[in-house]
Design an enzyme around this catalytic site. Sequence first.
Site, short mmCIF file in Angstrom:
data_model
loop_
_atom_site.label_atom_id
_atom_site.label_comp_id
_atom_site.label_asym_id
_atom_site.label_seq_id
_atom_site.Cartn_x
_atom_site.Cartn_y
_atom_site.Cartn_z
N HIS A 97 85.31 31.45 38.10
CA HIS A 97 85.55 30.37 37.15
C HIS A 97 84.55 30.43 35.99
O HIS A 97 83.37 30.72 36.20
CB HIS A 97 85.37 29.00 37.82
CG HIS A 97 86.51 28.57 38.67
ND1 HIS A 97 86.78 29.13 39.91
CD2 HIS A 97 87.45 27.60 38.49
CE1 HIS A 97 87.84 28.52 40.43
NE2 HIS A 97 88.26 27.60 39.59
N ASN A 128 78.95 35.56 41.60
CA ASN A 128 79.75 34.34 41.63
C ASN A 128 79.27 33.35 42.66
O ASN A 128 79.27 32.13 42.43
CB ASN A 128 81.21 34.70 41.89
CG ASN A 128 82.14 33.51 41.80
OD1 ASN A 128 82.02 32.68 40.91
ND2 ASN A 128 83.08 33.43 42.73
N ASP A 206 68.54 33.75 20.26
CA ASP A 206 68.78 34.88 19.36
C ASP A 206 69.39 36.06 20.11
O ASP A 206 70.32 36.69 19.62
CB ASP A 206 67.48 35.32 18.69
CG ASP A 206 67.03 34.36 17.59
OD1 ASP A 206 67.86 33.51 17.18
OD2 ASP A 206 65.88 34.45 17.15
N GLU A 209 73.03 35.31 21.08
CA GLU A 209 73.90 35.37 19.91
C GLU A 209 74.17 36.81 19.50
O GLU A 209 75.30 37.16 19.13
CB GLU A 209 73.28 34.57 18.76
CG GLU A 209 73.37 33.08 18.95
CD GLU A 209 72.89 32.29 17.74
OE1 GLU A 209 73.39 31.16 17.53
OE2 GLU A 209 72.02 32.81 17.00
N PHE A 216 75.82 29.81 18.38
CA PHE A 216 75.70 28.64 19.22
C PHE A 216 75.13 27.46 18.43
O PHE A 216 74.44 27.65 17.42
CB PHE A 216 74.82 28.95 20.43
CG PHE A 216 75.41 29.97 21.34
CD1 PHE A 216 76.49 29.66 22.15
CD2 PHE A 216 74.93 31.27 21.38
CE1 PHE A 216 77.07 30.60 22.98
CE2 PHE A 216 75.50 32.22 22.21
CZ PHE A 216 76.57 31.89 23.01
#
Length: 217
Positions: A97, A128, A206, A209, A216
């Site tokens: 998910h 997960n 940073d 991104e 963001f």
Amino acid sequence: MILNLLFFVLSYLPTGVPNISGASTASTTNYLAVKKGYVMSYNGVEGRANWVGWTLQFSDLGSVERSNRFREDSDLPRQFKRIDHDDYRESGYDRGHLCNSEDRTSSEYLNEETFLMSNMIPQTPELNRGPFKFLEAYCRKLVLKKGQKLLIYSGGIGAKGRLTSGVPIPQYCWKAIYTPTEEIYVLFPNERTLEKNWNKYRVTKDRLEKMTGFQFP
């Protein structure tokens, strides 16, 4: 102060989730899908979400049991590559998910919505069910114990292969989490051997991104 201002502004947006990639309904690789419980950017060529974003607050958490009704997202455009639950069969990867079901236990519909296969990415069981899950639990703890409202993004980047069905297996799975007091950026290798402590995988804004190509808040 900046984070408080951010949350003040978010309360006036329709979904409370800023569009971090410029997703739109005109794009096939950066398609904007607004669900009842989360917002998604979907790549209709690859057949996976670029990112999923949602808010988490006390009213989202209730007593609804886990649906486990994994199913194809029939709301996506017909020409898009859609994923079915059988696409993961005997792959050795979990249907991981992005917006997790435990964050949507206030109603049966919202919980079932998290089981759309468009909200899944292939994750190793060790990720997960390990640090990824522990971070999800930490977020809910902030809501339940401290009464905080969170803004959360999650996704996968890179490809270290594909399932036999063609679904890309992300090299990394990431999260960006905004609370009233801190920002959390995490980059998990999608591997079999991992640290249990999710804090070991924190990165700077940073770096995340640059890795994702997203901007963001």
